[in-house]
Enzyme design. Structure first.
Site, mmCIF file in Angstrom:
data_model
loop_
_atom_site.group_PDB
_atom_site.id
_atom_site.type_symbol
_atom_site.label_atom_id
_atom_site.label_comp_id
_atom_site.label_asym_id
_atom_site.label_seq_id
_atom_site.Cartn_x
_atom_site.Cartn_y
_atom_site.Cartn_z
ATOM 1 N N CYS B 87 -92.154 -66.653 8.157
ATOM 2 C CA CYS B 87 -92.980 -65.475 8.442
ATOM 3 C C CYS B 87 -92.399 -64.240 7.755
ATOM 4 O O CYS B 87 -92.396 -64.157 6.541
ATOM 5 C CB CYS B 87 -93.114 -65.288 9.954
ATOM 6 S SG CYS B 87 -94.397 -64.127 10.414
ATOM 7 N N HIS B 196 -94.685 -70.801 12.135
ATOM 8 C CA HIS B 196 -93.379 -70.795 12.803
ATOM 9 C C HIS B 196 -92.927 -72.157 13.316
ATOM 10 O O HIS B 196 -93.169 -72.475 14.478
ATOM 11 C CB HIS B 196 -93.430 -69.823 13.983
ATOM 12 C CG HIS B 196 -93.502 -68.391 13.576
ATOM 13 N ND1 HIS B 196 -92.382 -67.593 13.479
ATOM 14 C CD2 HIS B 196 -94.552 -67.624 13.218
ATOM 15 C CE1 HIS B 196 -92.743 -66.375 13.092
ATOM 16 N NE2 HIS B 196 -94.052 -66.370 12.924
ATOM 17 N N GLU B 198 -89.999 -72.943 14.199
ATOM 18 C CA GLU B 198 -88.965 -72.782 15.241
ATOM 19 C C GLU B 198 -89.574 -72.612 16.633
ATOM 20 O O GLU B 198 -88.861 -72.728 17.632
ATOM 21 C CB GLU B 198 -88.033 -71.609 14.896
ATOM 22 C CG GLU B 198 -88.536 -70.217 15.287
ATOM 23 C CD GLU B 198 -89.607 -69.674 14.348
ATOM 24 O OE1 GLU B 198 -90.224 -70.462 13.604
ATOM 25 O OE2 GLU B 198 -89.829 -68.450 14.375
#
Lengths: 78, 226
Positions: B87, B196, B198
């Site tokens: 990002c 994302h 994560e």
């Protein structure tokens, strides 16, 4: 010093388009296109040459991938 | 000894804690790096997490790209250290010149925050080696300036060299050219993507565990090289 930065014409500028549409709602006609950019006013010593100013514009103030810019010397002191 | 993966925190970074958690879930040691650091503490890889570094002043990622920590990161990346930009981290890697192109305002002008399916187009990078080529993964996308742009020649080069790593499995909701969600460097060790991974490492807190594959992939590469 003035540095004007604008999104490249070939890159879609949705912010500029939104501003253009808002003008229509204001009753303004005849505005075909709006591009929204940034205007930098720099106070620089005389020792800073044109090449250095161009380097500042190209490497920091603008991103050459998506923006174009114009550097011009202008007395910005009131 | 487990691999050590650095996670950078800039003023305005939001996802460093989740990125460090993903690194630990994958089995590596997460090493916190601060934007003012000039020493990478001998980490084996670096994650540049998402957020709004320096408040997105000037352009998203532009100030962070000039921060003290990025000097050694760029140097190490050029020597082959794996780097992942997520990002805002992707925006920073583009601004730092490690990846081509740029990320601009979403076409719809809206901030997009939802889960999205991606296709893994290149399963041979340092961060995707654990995936099957063409695998579909579901991860969150949350960005207002996530539209990938580059000139036609650059796009053709990226496609031709297999450097489109992730593509949206649907027409890109942010208007990204050629539906590109993530790309890599010529050596496949620097990867950047807007969504994302994560946030998708535990079903309790995300859409699934699909995102963990990026972190286990790099770990596999690092331990294979050790």
């Amino acid at each position: 010093m003035i540095v004007d930065v604008l999104p490249k014409a070939e890159i879609l500028d949705p912010q500029g388009q939104a501003v253009a549409r808002a003008m229509g709602r204001l009753g303004v006609s005849g505005v075909a296109d709006v591009r929204q950019g940034k205007h930098f006013v720099l106070e620089v010593d005389d020792s800073v040459d044109d090449a250095e100013l161009e380097r500042i514009a190209e490497s920091l103030l603008a991103n050459p991938v998506m923006e174009e810019w114009v550097v011009r010397r202008e007395n910005t002191q009131p | 000894m487990s691999a050590r993966i650095g996670v950078i925190t800039f003023p305005g970074t939001l996802d460093d804690v989740d990125a460090a958690r993903a690194v630990r879930y994958a089995g590596a040691e997460a090493v916190g790096l601060w934007h003012r650091d000039t020493d990478l503490q001998s980490v084996d890889a670096v994650v540049v997490p998402g957020g709004f570094s320096y408040g997105d002043y000037l352009r998203a990622g532009a100030i962070a790209a000039q921060s003290p920590v990025m000097g050694p990161v760029v140097e190490a990346a050029r020597r082959g250290m794996p780097v992942l930009g997520i990002c805002n981290g992707f925006q920073i890697l583009c601004e730092a010149g490690l990846l081509p192109g740029a990320l601009v305002r979403n076409t719809g002008l809206r901030f997009i925050c939802r889960e999205i399916r991606l296709r893994v187009e290149n399963a041979d990078t340092a961060w995707t080696a654990g995936f099957e080529p063409g695998a579909a993964i579901t991860v969150p996308l949350k960005s207002g300036e996530g539209r990938f742009v580059a000139d036609e020649a650059t796009l053709d080069r990226l496609e031709g060299e297999g450097r489109v790593v992730f593509r949206y499995a649907e027409p890109a909701p942010n208007g990204a050219l050629r539906d590109i969600a993530g790309i890599c460097s010529t050596d496949g060790r620097v990867v950047g993507l807007m969504p994302h991974p994560e946030h998708a490492i535990d079903p309790l807190t995300g859409p699934g565990v699909d995102g963990l594959g990026l972190f286990t992939s790099v770990l596999g590469r690092l331990t294979a090289a050790a």
